[in-house]
Design an enzyme around this catalytic site. Structure first.
Site, PDB file in Angstrom:
ATOM      1  N   ALA A  29       1.297  -1.301  -0.258  1.00  0.00           N
ATOM      2  CA  ALA A  29      -0.082  -0.093   0.184  1.00  0.00           C
ATOM      3  C   ALA A  29       0.748   1.627  -0.109  1.00  0.00           C
ATOM      4  O   ALA A  29       2.086   1.364   0.323  1.00  0.00           O
ATOM      5  CB  ALA A  29      -1.105  -0.016   1.153  1.00  0.00           C
ATOM      6  N   MET A  30       0.355   2.112  -0.496  1.00  0.00           N
ATOM      7  CA  MET A  30       0.953   3.847  -0.259  1.00  0.00           C
ATOM      8  C   MET A  30       0.008   4.804  -0.460  1.00  0.00           C
ATOM      9  O   MET A  30      -0.954   5.023  -0.740  1.00  0.00           O
ATOM     10  CB  MET A  30       1.566   3.733  -2.122  1.00  0.00           C
ATOM     11  N   GLU A  31       0.923   5.090   0.664  1.00  0.00           N
ATOM     12  CA  GLU A  31      -0.373   6.659   1.390  1.00  0.00           C
ATOM     13  C   GLU A  31      -0.249   7.934   0.278  1.00  0.00           C
ATOM     14  O   GLU A  31      -0.127   8.625   0.902  1.00  0.00           O
ATOM     15  CB  GLU A  31       0.903   7.088   2.744  1.00  0.00           C
ATOM     16  N   ASN A  32      -0.071   7.998  -0.576  1.00  0.00           N
ATOM     17  CA  ASN A  32       0.046   9.030  -1.182  1.00  0.00           C
ATOM     18  C   ASN A  32      -1.139  10.070  -1.284  1.00  0.00           C
ATOM     19  O   ASN A  32      -2.226   9.828  -0.966  1.00  0.00           O
ATOM     20  CB  ASN A  32      -0.399   8.964  -3.049  1.00  0.00           C
TER      21      ASN A  32
ATOM     22  N   HIS B  49      -2.624   2.213   8.929  1.00  0.00           N
ATOM     23  CA  HIS B  49      -1.134   2.262   8.578  1.00  0.00           C
ATOM     24  C   HIS B  49      -1.525   3.777   7.371  1.00  0.00           C
ATOM     25  O   HIS B  49      -0.364   4.727   7.824  1.00  0.00           O
ATOM     26  CB  HIS B  49      -0.487   1.164   8.419  1.00  0.00           C
ATOM     27  N   GLU B  50      -1.835   3.409   6.534  1.00  0.00           N
ATOM     28  CA  GLU B  50      -1.909   4.731   5.454  1.00  0.00           C
ATOM     29  C   GLU B  50      -2.682   5.955   6.462  1.00  0.00           C
ATOM     30  O   GLU B  50      -1.856   6.643   5.239  1.00  0.00           O
ATOM     31  CB  GLU B  50      -2.345   3.959   4.576  1.00  0.00           C
TER      32      GLU B  50
ATOM     33  N   HIS C 281      -0.395   7.822   7.868  1.00  0.00           N
ATOM     34  CA  HIS C 281       0.199   8.632   7.208  1.00  0.00           C
ATOM     35  C   HIS C 281      -0.059   9.767   7.149  1.00  0.00           C
ATOM     36  O   HIS C 281       0.552  10.850   6.543  1.00  0.00           O
ATOM     37  CB  HIS C 281       0.925   7.625   5.804  1.00  0.00           C
TER      38      HIS C 281
ATOM     39  N   GLU D 213       7.511   5.526   8.930  1.00  0.00           N
ATOM     40  CA  GLU D 213       7.004   4.805   8.941  1.00  0.00           C
ATOM     41  C   GLU D 213       7.470   4.013  10.832  1.00  0.00           C
ATOM     42  O   GLU D 213       6.362   3.155  10.969  1.00  0.00           O
ATOM     43  CB  GLU D 213       8.476   3.380   7.876  1.00  0.00           C
TER      44      GLU D 213
END
Length: 709
Positions: free
Chosen positions: A354-357, A393-394, A397, A416
């Site tokens: 996953a990625m927090e863009n 989590h994301e 961020h 992180e």
């Protein structure tokens, strides 16, 4: 008439002036870290203009123009910009009104530095310090069909029909990521015929810019400290019902001959280049709008899925719309201040899980989509826990990572280490019945963060949480795993949990809110965090945290109880004999004493020296233990009498009735693993116990050692 002597002096002066001018008008590069930008030019805003093919067309090339408003900080004859596998075809400098450099400027030459992932654009006319202008770069690039980085191709699919055991195995495989490229190649399927649209597998474009892959999609100043506003315009073929997503909300669209252009608003706040995100494909979505305080502004939440799969987004949307208000209130910072919308999208081929863009979060499909009707099915408990943990989590961020961002990757703990800790804080709030800190099975904080990091940190051969900036092998290293490893995630989370316990939860959260408000949309470093925690709490947090963060390994506390004098002697030393034995940690210890009469007393002490004596233990102590409440990332090596007492308790069938302060099963597991780690590192041997009485415990340790060693 000037005599010859004066002519020589004048000539020397002229030569000196010319030499000085030449030096002041040279191409400024970063001589200390050649793979990094020189900070001679600072961006303030971007306008991205991309022309993309259909993801179903088999065409893997595109072109674009990026216009960047900048300030020139140092006079330079070149522009150094991040780019990788991009063909820059044109460059122009245009001064802004009031600039000290009023003329337009073209490029003299374009020099690619592929090993450094930089391009140097040499100019005919220098750019002078203090100038404000825009640089416009025209380029050609390719869709990434070799890995899921930059702008890449992915299947736009999700298969919900997996039995629970295979599902959990799939999630576990995604978490462990044994081979990211293999996983990507197994998922990807390109159409061999570029002149037709594939009818077999729907495809999509997505992005993964972290760590340094924005430069793979377009030329930019690709470093986390160089935050800017972002705006985009994306043109795609109109032959399919394609949707384009970006970090900011859609402003409007326009139609051309066989094309459709999506115009996006400017991002509400500045952000780093590694958070830029696009998605192109055919999607469905679930939506909910919510007023998020403080400030009472409305935010639109959407979960995007492949066509026909929107119902599998119900659970993650529910998690999202509950955790965003919770975090917003916790730190007195509304998500609505960051963005008017939060889109989250399933991307089958993503390799980062996953990625927090900011405003467009991307997920591996199984971490976002799940059948909410199975929530009460115990076979799916682990799957629901993982979805909740990853989504939380994301979203965490958005506060720690997107709003405040580390200056460079060696401090990615600030992203992180916080997100790994906060995902358990959030899930505990959402589902307290899971007892995610210690009873969540393989997904518990203990297994997922604490013990996994401790196991890796035993030999103190891994990096510290905060690492020095390194330049490796003369080339750019953009793999996040180089600096953002499990020590940063797991041990970082453990140190945050320890700090929360030290300050108390209320003070910790208020101090974090203070830190966020002080550094909104900027790049504070670890010392800024420590200073803010110190200012708010009134304690010296730099002193408390320095050794934990700046050195690998952790302490072992050896204890000895003098029962005749009712004193307890403690000694700290590094876990590894290879470490500097003079290292000292600041350690908070909660010690539980039990007397012959059955009374129980808990004492809290701060240990800051190598040797420490507790003079005021209760009278007639028969047993004691350091309480397992995550307050310190350490091991305890008791004296022989106490080890035997603990071993007897653990082997006692009535163990549950003796430990009401913490789940008995967890305490038993923690004690055994404490023994195992000490045994593995050679801190004691079998004769530390009365072997015949405690053979089951010793057997457990030895078997575990044989399995894990």
């Amino acid at each position: 008439m000037m005599d010859k002597k004066n002519q020589v002096v004048l000539l020397l002066l002229v030569l000196c002036c010319l030499a000085s001018l030449a030096r002041s008008q040279s191409c400024v590069v970063n001589g200390t870290f050649p793979y990094r930008l020189p900070l001679s030019i600072i961006p303030s805003s971007y306008m991205l203009d991309l022309v993309l093919p259909s993801p179903n067309s088999g065409i893997n090339t595109y072109h674009g123009i990026v216009t960047i408003n900048v300030t020139v900080e140092m006079t330079t004859t070149c522009v150094v910009i991040s780019s990788h596998l991009i063909n820059i075809t044109n460059f122009k400098w245009t001064p802004l009104q009031g600039s000290t450099h009023p003329k337009e400027s073209q490029f003299q030459s374009i020099e690619a530095k592929p090993d450094l992932q930089l391009t140097i654009i040499n100019l005919f006319v220098p750019l002078y310090a203090g100038s404000h202008g825009s640089i416009t770069i025209t380029f050609n690039a390719s869709i990434n069909t070799q890995s899921a980085t930059g702008l890449f191709l992915s299947q736009n699919t999700f298969n919900p029909h997996i039995n629970p055991f295979d599902y959990n195995q799939a999630l576990s495989t995604l978490l462990n990521k044994p081979s990211s490229n293999q996983k990507w190649h197994n998922l990807i399927k390109t159409n061999p015929n570029p002149n037709s649209i594939s009818t077999n597998t729907p495809m999509m474009f997505a992005t993964q810019m972290e760590t340094a892959h924005a430069r793979r999609a377009f030329p930019c100043f690709d470093e986390p400290e160089l935050k800017a506003y972002w705006q985009a315009k994306v043109t795609i073929p109109s032959s399919e019902d394609l949707t384009v997503l970006f970090n900011a909300d859609l402003s409007h669209t326009s139609s051309g001959q066989n094309s459709k252009t999506f115009y996006f608003e400017r991002t509400r706040r500045v952000m780093s280049s590694y958070l830029v995100a696009f998605a192109v494909g055919q999607f469905d979505y679930l939506e909910k709008s919510l007023v998020v305080g403080p400030g009472d502004k409305s935010v639109r939440f959407r979960i995007y899925t492949p066509k026909g799969m929107a119902r599998y987004a119900e659970y993650s949307l529910n998690v999202t719309t509950h955790i965003v208000p919770y975090f917003s209130k916790l730190w007195n910072l509304s998500y609505a201040e960051m963005n008017s919308k939060m889109d989250q999208i399933a991307v089958a081929a993503i390799i980062e899980d996953a990625m927090e863009n900011q405003g467009l979060l991307t997920y591996a499909s199984n971490f976002l989509l799940i059948d909410s009707g199975l929530f009460n099915n115990p076979d799916y408990l682990s799957a629901f826990q993982l979805v909740a943990l990853v989504v939380v989590h994301e979203i965490s961020h958005q506060f720690f990572g997107d709003t405040v961002t580390f200056p460079w990757w060696n401090e990615c703990f600030l992203n992180e280490g916080f997100a790994r800790f906060l995902q358990f804080v959030g899930v505990e709030y959402l589902q307290p019945s899971w007892k995610i800190w210690d009873k969540g099975g393989s997904n518990s904080y203990y297994n997922f963060a604490f013990d996994s990091a401790m196991t890796q940190d035993l030999t103190a051969s891994r990096d510290a949480i905060i690492q020095p900036i390194r330049y490796v092998d003369g080339s750019f290293k953009n793999d996040k795993s180089v600096v953002c490893n499990n020590i940063v995630y797991g041990k970082g989370a453990a140190v945050n949990k320890m700090t929360e316990q030290y300050l108390t939860t209320n003070v910790w959260n208020r101090a974090l809110g203070f830190h966020l408000s002080k550094h909104l949309w900027s790049n504070p470093n670890i010392f800024d965090l420590w200073n803010d925690l110190s200012t708010y709490s009134g304690r010296n947090m730099t002193e408390f945290l320095y050794t934990w963060m700046m050195h690998p390994g952790f302490p072992v506390i050896t204890t000895y109880m003098n029962y005749s004098s009712n004193t307890l002697l403690l000694r700290q030393q590094p876990i590894s004999a290879l470490q500097n034995q003079s290292l000292l940690w600041n350690i908070k210890l909660n010690i539980v004493f039990e007397t012959r009469s059955g009374s129980v007393e808990t004492q809290t002490w701060m240990m800051t020296t190598k040797l420490f004596t507790i003079m005021k233990t209760p009278t007639d102590v028969v047993k004691y233990r350091v309480k397992y409440d995550w307050s310190s990332f350490l091991l305890v090596n008791y004296d022989k009498q106490q080890w035997n007492i603990q071993a007897d308790e653990i082997n006692n069938v009535d163990y549950n009735s003796h430990h009401s302060d913490i789940d008995a099963k967890t305490n038993r597991k923690l004690t055994i693993l404490n023994v195992f780690h000490l045994y593995r590192m050679g801190f004691f041997f079998a004769d530390a116990f009365d072997t015949q009485r405690n053979l089951p415990l010793l057997f457990t340790v030895q078997i575990t050692n044989n399995v894990k060693a």
